[in-house]
Design an enzyme around this catalytic site. Structure first.
Site, mmCIF file in Angstrom:
data_model
loop_
_atom_site.group_PDB
_atom_site.id
_atom_site.type_symbol
_atom_site.label_atom_id
_atom_site.label_comp_id
_atom_site.label_asym_id
_atom_site.label_seq_id
_atom_site.Cartn_x
_atom_site.Cartn_y
_atom_site.Cartn_z
ATOM 1 N N ASP A 522 30.487 39.310 34.413
ATOM 2 C CA ASP A 522 31.236 38.828 35.566
ATOM 3 C C ASP A 522 30.353 38.862 36.810
ATOM 4 O O ASP A 522 29.546 39.781 36.993
ATOM 5 C CB ASP A 522 32.473 39.707 35.787
ATOM 6 C CG ASP A 522 33.273 39.264 36.993
ATOM 7 O OD1 ASP A 522 33.755 38.125 36.993
ATOM 8 O OD2 ASP A 522 33.375 40.055 37.953
ATOM 9 N N HIS A 525 25.567 36.160 39.000
ATOM 10 C CA HIS A 525 24.562 35.752 39.977
ATOM 11 C C HIS A 525 24.472 36.712 41.156
ATOM 12 O O HIS A 525 23.498 36.671 41.910
ATOM 13 C CB HIS A 525 24.857 34.336 40.482
ATOM 14 C CG HIS A 525 26.238 34.164 41.021
ATOM 15 N ND1 HIS A 525 27.328 34.080 40.200
ATOM 16 C CD2 HIS A 525 26.693 34.074 42.290
ATOM 17 C CE1 HIS A 525 28.403 33.941 40.939
ATOM 18 N NE2 HIS A 525 28.060 33.943 42.207
ATOM 19 N N ASP A 623 39.299 30.531 36.126
ATOM 20 C CA ASP A 623 39.127 30.431 37.576
ATOM 21 C C ASP A 623 39.536 29.059 38.108
ATOM 22 O O ASP A 623 39.640 28.872 39.327
ATOM 23 C CB ASP A 623 37.659 30.681 37.955
ATOM 24 C CG ASP A 623 37.251 32.130 37.741
ATOM 25 O OD1 ASP A 623 38.085 33.019 37.976
ATOM 26 O OD2 ASP A 623 36.099 32.367 37.336
#
Length: 1505
Positions: A522, A525, A623
């Site tokens: 999760d 980045h 999402d």
């Protein structure tokens, strides 16, 4: 497509200085990776290290071992057998220094079911479920059965841990505790229970289970965090956050003021409801809130304090030991605790700049110091004001989105539940006022450590930098899109920096790896990459075949690859919902998996190519907004169906298949998923069944996706039929079966429009799936208006249904009519009832004849892999003359046959370089390697059989290649019956295999030196085949019939089939311009003698001997009919080749009969046999004529033979200086050596002017003469040459003999003193010392002293002439000044005449370059390079083993560029010359005989060491 059944080996070429951290290489277990030294590492001592574990070992990313080199006769490599999944790193040392590195990925393997069958990566069908919505653990099987019955084989669970107060699926309160909501009344559920359940799903349901790991943050109410506040970014360990914290508090107080009515005049509804109120908010922030904080003070210094410190330093005499330096200037030093006015300056620098800088004037020093300090403070304030402006803008943008934007949540009021902005910091204390907060929190470490920064994400941030670390200003500038329920975790650089945090997260990660088959990272980045590496290393020790996937928002494939490489990410999540239309969605399907249909078959052993990260393509992620809301209800099925056709892993979010028309919120959603009940048919509050939404359709699509992946349907084609209709083909390259899906997308509600017919080549076997809306006229908005959310269970639209049919015959379709077309070779699919939202899948195979032909072609390809195929038997009977025709023959050579054939022209591209197989094989090799199916050559092959017919028919026209042409003809006839789109795919392996066999046949007819050498030498040696041929109109003169082993034409026994050598292709390939005396005999040793073609070498020597006239051999041969004798050097290269032939093969050559064409200088050509002499007599005549002096005027002098020559240029002179023994000749009007450019521009004034006369005694000719007379002396002494010298007349006309020995001594005694430019040479013309002159006695004396690359030739032919020390120094100057990447400069760059770029079309008035006048005045020629390196090798050997070793290493490294050029040349050759620094010269021959020959000479020398 990979070669089936063969071991898969990938070759990674190591390149000096190349660090491939962002290059992705994907491999599979069981493959072998071979590290191979690229050309840039040739001759270096290289050690490769890798952290691949040995079989059975646990992976340790920090443990590197050297990879052992394996050496065979033809190659050297370091192999690694890949048995473990993961990401591995390699690096290599060159001569003890690290000089390259990179990564490679090995995909994991997964086993499911009781039979432990493999689940392929591309077969993955994943469904995401929010664990918190599964309810009690005992109900999980019923709720998860929906995924199983929908055809999914992987379930992605969001975190199963205890969640935080927000109940967000990703805000974990305790990473080591299970969510208590899963427990039943019967007892607590444990992680072991979940583990057992996951294993049951794997075995009984054949499903894998994966989960999220959240390393970047934890819930604000995490109890363990209160005990370990150092695990967060707080005001103590991250004091740079203090100003940002004060902003946060100020915004809280502003919100309270608005809520309590202080700003009712500006915000009457106590909310932001319009743009005017937004502007009012901006004004309050700019005029009141931020100015009151004085944030710049945290970045400023106390002027008076610093003044006092400087004064004290001056008074204490601290400047006494310092020295003034005008470059030293004070800079503001940031206070590490970030206290107001806590910054400082360096006191010593202050003393130097201000006290010493004012010459110890205290008053001036303090005045200037104060002024500078204020300037520093003011500068900082400006910077902070800029940051404040950014902060205000970001606050306004956030408020506008949340309260005004159409696509935002439109919050209704400002209160505790809906704050003005999300707080950036966790504040566990009561709010009072800003001043108190600063006093009690900012200035109090015990409280400050509890002020913890929240996590979030920053748009456009550098993913490789931690936005929470100093000097980032993300929090200060309010750039964070904040998650107010989570605290960002602070790991530091290593576990010792935060032991409790690293330990907790490691245990958490290991626990998840023990339970689940994979993990989703999760917020990947934003997770510190070194932390993720550490955690994944721990996870893989638990589960080596761990499936790791993530979603990256870096905005850069380069950065994505860094994450993929370092973390070993198996798949990157891609979102189909990001597509803005069907064309973009089709592009995604094509981009993220598979290869184009009819892709070339790649060999089992091939160069490792960069890969794209493996994709996990979601139609909708958890999402994403609902596809129904974002597109339309009609698009749910076709867009998902297109995703299912992608040749990669696919995924979906639970609820999408059930037509949930809203986003299932990860934070706010509390209802439960429905359970599975297969017995229901209609609507149900609690249960899902096959009639629910598109569950049945999705089940069929998922099964289709898995079927295609598991059965090799790896090729993809996308056909955009209309703006909304997309056809996707998945093709099996082995069986040539295909699935074709046509999907009518509906990115918004569409009217039903006619869909154009689809033509399909092949036989349609059936329709596996046909689905369309039951009521296509339904409107999405109407369905949304009537939809009602259930209170307890997550429900979808129930009024929208599908008509679904499976496995139906083509005549039973309700959507289309399928009719035969093109004589039953194809089908037309006419869409009769195919509204938006529809999907149909067709199963197609080849027609029977095409299938049979394809099988036959495959058998041909298989047969070619053997060593005794029919093709091998045919080729074994071909000589090099026939092999030249089969392989090469450029267009001009082919045209010379008079059969009306030239090189094949590819429309839209170019003519093929060669008419033979090399003309196809060389470009097709590059096309295959890059899988460039769009290349015009492939298009031509798909369009028709023209190239195939051309290839076979040209071979059929010649007896020696007729059988070969018949073989190709039969092969191509079969190829013509397969579908056109498959022709390039199947032609390439035929051409490739036969090309290899033809090359091998050539090498088998060469000497062991070639056969046992590396590929570089072998391809250089192919110049002997490509450049030597029997060409009509350019053959050798007829040889004397007494000569043995002459090849005669079977139809005309009087016709000799002798080969002539082309100087270069294509410019010197046919007619008079093909055969040049000078070029032939410079190249003959390397191309023919070294490669073992001694008969052809003999024939050329004897043929040119027959043309001797005036003591010279021809410059242009012209078949002996129209010879031109305008060069002084060719005869000396010819004599040298005679010497080399005799010493390498046989002195019998000297006694062979020469048929003199011109018995006297003035006689016309006479028939063969009119005058016959042994070769030694012809040689003797040439030498005697030189002693006597040669002087004649060329026959036919004038424009007829040379339109550029001046009248005096046709006068040819040559002779021997009897004092020195030096050969001399020429004049200022002509150019008789290889530097033979004659000016041709009247406009520029160089017409008739030789650019480089090189008259007088040219250095290389003296050495050739020396070599010849020394050899003849030896040959005479042993009775192999009958003459012991030549006769000369003295001043009294008395005849006396000059013996070979005396002549040799004259040259030896005079060479160094005349040619070496040392300290003793006092001439004003000396331009460079310690070199050897280019000439002696030139008509333009300064030309003698020009630095040119000719004396290395002399060093090779007569090295004994040179002083070793002088020679070595001169060679070094050549290396430093003349040596280029490929060639050697023909003139010193320091010379005023140096012009590096040759352009024969230059029509300027610049005399120095017009009409290519500078041909030999700087352009970099290749052939002298061989001589330079041979000379260097010789003189290095004289200086000992160390110098020799050093030189061999230098040579190998230098020739890297030549090897690369040869590998990539479409002519399979080295060029004549290049322009400056190796740049391309369009007027150069791309392949030149002597460029190949002199390097072959070099390699032959090296083989003798």
């Amino acid at each position: 497509m990979l070669t089936q059944g063969s071991a898969q080996i990938r070759i990674l070429n190591l390149v000096y200085g190349e660090h491939n951290d962002s290059t992705l290489y994907r491999l599979q277990k069981g493959w072998t990776l071979r590290f191979v030294l690229g050309p840039t590492l040739a001759a270096h001592e290289v050690t490769v290290f890798s952290n691949v574990p040995r079989n059975g070992e646990t992976f340790d990313s920090t443990r590197y071992r050297p990879v052992k080199w394996k050496n065979t006769k033809s190659e050297s490599f370091a192999p690694v057998l890949l048995t473990t999944a993961g990401s591995f790193q390699y690096y290599f040392n060159c001569d003890g220094t690290k000089c390259g590195s990179g990564f490679f990925m090995v995909d994991p393997t997964f086993n499911v079911g009781t039979d432990e069958r493999v689940l392929h990566l591309d077969a993955i069908c994943m469904q995401t479920v929010m664990s918190k919505l599964l309810g009690k653990f005992s109900t999980w099987p019923g709720r998860l059965m929906v995924a199983k019955e929908s055809g999914y084989n992987v379930i992605h669970f969001t975190p199963i841990q205890l969640l935080g107060n927000s109940n967000s699926s990703y805000s974990i309160a305790d990473q080591l505790k299970l969510n208590i909501n899963f427990s039943d009344v019967d007892g607590d559920v444990t992680f072991n229970d979940v583990k057992a359940f996951v294993e049951k799903l794997r075995l009984d349901w054949s499903m894998l289970c994966v989960t999220d790991v959240v390393w970047n943050h934890t819930a604000t109410n995490s109890a363990w965090l209160q005990e370990n506040p150092e695990s967060s970014y707080n005001l103590v360990n991250s004091p740079y956050l203090k100003p940002a914290y004060l902003i946060d508090g100020a915004l809280v107080y502003l919100a309270c003021d608005i809520e309590n009515g202080k700003y009712d005049e500006e915000f009457p509804e106590r909310n932001i409801t319009c743009d005017d109120e937004l502007n009012s908010l901006r004004k309050i922030l700019e005029d009141k809130v931020f100015p009151s904080l004085n944030l710049w003070e945290f970045f400023q210094l106390d002027v008076e304090r610093e003044m006092k410190l400087l004064a004290e330093s001056i008074n204490q005499g601290k400047a006494a030991t310092l020295t003034f330096d005008p470059e030293q200037k004070i800079e503001l030093v940031q206070d590490k605790k970030f206290q107001r006015f806590g910054c400082t300056v360096d006191p010593e620098t202050a003393l130097i700049q201000f006290y010493l800088g004012t010459k110890n004037d205290v008053e001036k020093a303090l005045t200037f110091f104060k002024r500078t300090l204020k300037w520093l403070n003011d500068s900082v304030k400006l910077t902070v004001m800029s940051d404040i402006t950014a902060a205000v803008n970001n606050i306004i943008s956030g408020v506008k989105y949340e309260r005004l934007a159409e696509d935002g949540p439109k919050l209704k009021k400002i209160d505790e539940e809906n704050p003005l902005v999300t707080q950036y910091f966790c504040h566990p204390f009561s709010y009072t006022c800003i001043e108190e907060d600063e006093k009690n929190v900012v200035e109090n470490d015990d409280n400050g450590k509890m002020i913890m920064a929240h996590n979030g994400w920053v748009m456009g941030a550098d993913a490789l930098k931690n936005f929470a670390e100093y000097p980032s200003k993300v929090y200060l500038r309010r750039e964070l899109i904040c998650w107010g329920d989570s605290v960002k975790l602070r790991y530091g650089e290593k576990p010792e920096d935060s032991p409790a945090l690293w330990d907790r997260m490691r245990k958490y990660t290991e626990l998840m790896a023990e339970i689940f088959h994979g993990i989703r990272i999760d917020n990947c980045h934003n997770t510190p990459i070194h932390v993720a590496e550490y955690m994944l290393d721990a996870a893989r020790k638990i589960r080596p075949d761990l499936y790791v996937f993530a979603e990256l928002f870096t905005g850069s494939e380069h950065v994505d690859n860094i994450f993929v490489n370092r973390l070993g990410i198996t798949s990157l999540i891609r979102e189909a919902l990001a597509a803005w239309d069907s064309h973009e969605l089709g592009r995604m399907v094509y981009l993220y998996g598979g290869e184009p249909i009819a892709s070339f078959t790649q060999p089992g052993t091939q160069v490792l190519k960069p890969s794209r990260a493996h994709a996990l393509l979601y139609d909708v992620t958890h999402d994403n907004e609902s596809m129904i809301k974002k597109h339309s209800v009609h698009d749910a099925l076709p867009s998902s169906a297109l995703v299912c056709m992608a040749c990669c892993a696919i995924g979906s979010n639970r609820g999408h298949d059930e037509l949930i028309p809203h986003h299932i919120h990860v934070v706010k959603e509390k209802r439960l998923y429905k359970k599975w009940n297969p017995n229901l048919q209609g609507a149900s509050v609690e249960y899902t069944h096959r009639k629910t939404g598109m569950v049945t359709a999705k089940h069929l699509l998922n099964i289709l996706h898995q079927t295609m992946a598991l059965n090799g349907f790896t090729q993809v084609y996308i056909d955009q039929r209309t703006p909304d209709v997309v056809a996707v083909t998945r093709h099996n390259p082995l069986t040539h079966y295909s699935y074709i899906m046509i999907a009518y997308t509906s990115f918004h509600d569409l009217e039903d429009k006619e869909v154009p017919p689809l033509k399909i080549e092949g036989h349609i076997m059936g329709i596996p799936l046909e689905a369309k809306p039951s009521k296509p006229s339904q409107c999405t908005s109407s369905l949304m208006q009537t939809f009602t959310q259930d209170v307890e269970y997550i429900n979808g639209i129930e009024d929208y249904t599908y008509d679904i049919e499976t496995d139906i015959p083509i005549k039973m379709s309700a959507s289309c009519e399928i009719l035969p077309a093109n004589g039953c070779k194809a089908h037309n699919v006419n869409f009769t009832h195919f509204p938006p939202g529809s999907v149909i899948v067709l199963r197609v195979k080849l027609l029977e004849q095409a299938d049979e032909s394809t099988s036959t072609v495959r058998q041909i390809i298989t047969d070619l892999q053997t060593e005794n195929s029919e093709f091998d038997q045919i080729v074994s009977k071909l000589d090099l003359r026939a092999l030249h025709r089969a392989l090469y023959q450029c267009s001009s050579e082919e045209e010379s046959d008079g059969l009306g054939i030239s090189a094949y022209d590819i429309p839209g591209w170019q003519k093929l370089i060669y008419c033979g197989i090399a003309g196809i094989a060389v470009p097709m090799s590059k096309i295959r390697s890059s899988n460039d199916l769009g290349h015009p050559l492939c298009g031509n092959l798909r369009d028709g059989n023209w190239l195939l017919d051309y290839t076979s028919s040209r071979l059929l026209k010649h007896k020696e290649t007729k059988k070969l042409g018949e073989w190709y003809g039969k092969c191509f006839e079969v190829l013509g019956h397969i579908p056109r789109y498959l022709v390039p795919k199947y032609l390439e392996p035929i051409i490739s295999a036969t090309y290899s066999k033809l090359l091998k046949a050539c090498w088998n007819q060469m000497c062991p030196f070639v056969k046992e050498s590396n590929m570089f030498v072998k391809m250089l040696a192919m110049g002997a085949v490509s450049m030597c041929a029997c060409i009509k109109g350019a053959s050798l003169p007829v040889l004397h019939p007494d000569i043995r082993d002459l090849l005669l034409d079977e139809e005309d026994n009087n016709k000799q089939l002798t080969l002539s050598m082309a100087a270069g292709l294509p410019h010197f390939s046919a007619g008079v311009m093909r055969s040049w005396g000078r070029d032939t005999f410079i190249a003959l040793h390397g191309l023919l003698l070294v490669t073992g073609q001694n008969l052809d070498a003999r024939n050329m020597i004897l043929a040119f001997a027959g043309c001797l006239r005036h003591g010279l051999i021809p410059n242009l041969l012209g078949e002996g009919k129209i010879c031109r004798y305008n060069c002084r050097d060719a005869v000396w290269f010819w004599l040298q080749c005679i010497q080399e032939y005799c010493e390498m093969y046989s002195y019998n050559l000297l006694n062979m009969s020469v048929a003199r064409i011109f018995p006297t200088d003035d006689s016309p050509p006479v028939p063969v046999g009119t005058k016959t002499q042994p070769l030694y007599d012809v040689m003797q005549e040439a030498l005697q004529r030189h002693i006597e002096g040669i002087s004649f005027r060329e026959r036919g002098a004038g424009p007829g033979i040379d339109s550029d020559m001046s009248d005096k240029g046709f006068d040819v002179t040559a002779g021997i200086d009897l004092e020195t023994g030096f050969v001399y000749g020429g004049s200022q009007y002509n150019c008789g050596t290889w530097c033979d450019k004659m000016g041709g521009s009247e406009k520029a004034g160089n017409k008739g002017v030789p650019a480089t006369p090189r008259d007088g005694s040219a250095v290389e000719l003296i050495a050739l003469c020396k070599s010849t007379v020394a050899w003849l002396h030896r040959a005479n002494n042993c009775g192999k040459y009958p003459y012991d010298g030549v006769f000369v007349k003295d001043q009294n006309s008395s005849i006396m003999k000059l013996t070979w020995s005396n002549w040799n001594s004259k040259i030896a005694d005079n060479f160094e003193k005349h040619f070496y430019v040392g300290d003793c040479d006092k001439s004003h013309l000396v331009h460079k010392r310690y070199i050897y002159k280019d000439t002696v006695g030139a008509s333009q004396p300064w030309c003698d002293y020009q630095l040119r690359p000719n004396f290395p030739l002399a060093m090779v032919y007569a090295p004994e002439l040179f002083d070793t020390e002088h020679a070595w120094g001169a060679l070094q100057i050549v290396q430093d000044k003349l040596l280029g990447p490929l060639g050697v400069k023909t003139l010193d760059p320091d010379d005023m005449q140096y012009r590096a770029d040759y352009d024969n079309a230059n029509d300027s008035t610049d005399k120095s370059v017009a009409k290519g006048f500078n041909y030999h005045q700087g352009p970099e020629w290749l052939w002298p390079v061989g001589y330079f390196l041979r000379a260097k090798l010789h003189f290095a050997r004289l200086q000992g083993s160390e110098k020799l070793k050093e030189t061999v290493t230098f040579i190998k490294r230098y020739l890297v560029t030549h090897e690369l050029h040869l590998e990539n040349s479409e002519w399979s050759g080295l060029p004549e010359l290049t322009n400056h620094d190796g740049s391309y010269c369009r007027d150069s021959c791309p392949i030149q005989a002597w460029s190949h020959a002199t390097l072959l000479d070099l390699f032959h020398d090296m083989s003798q060491l």
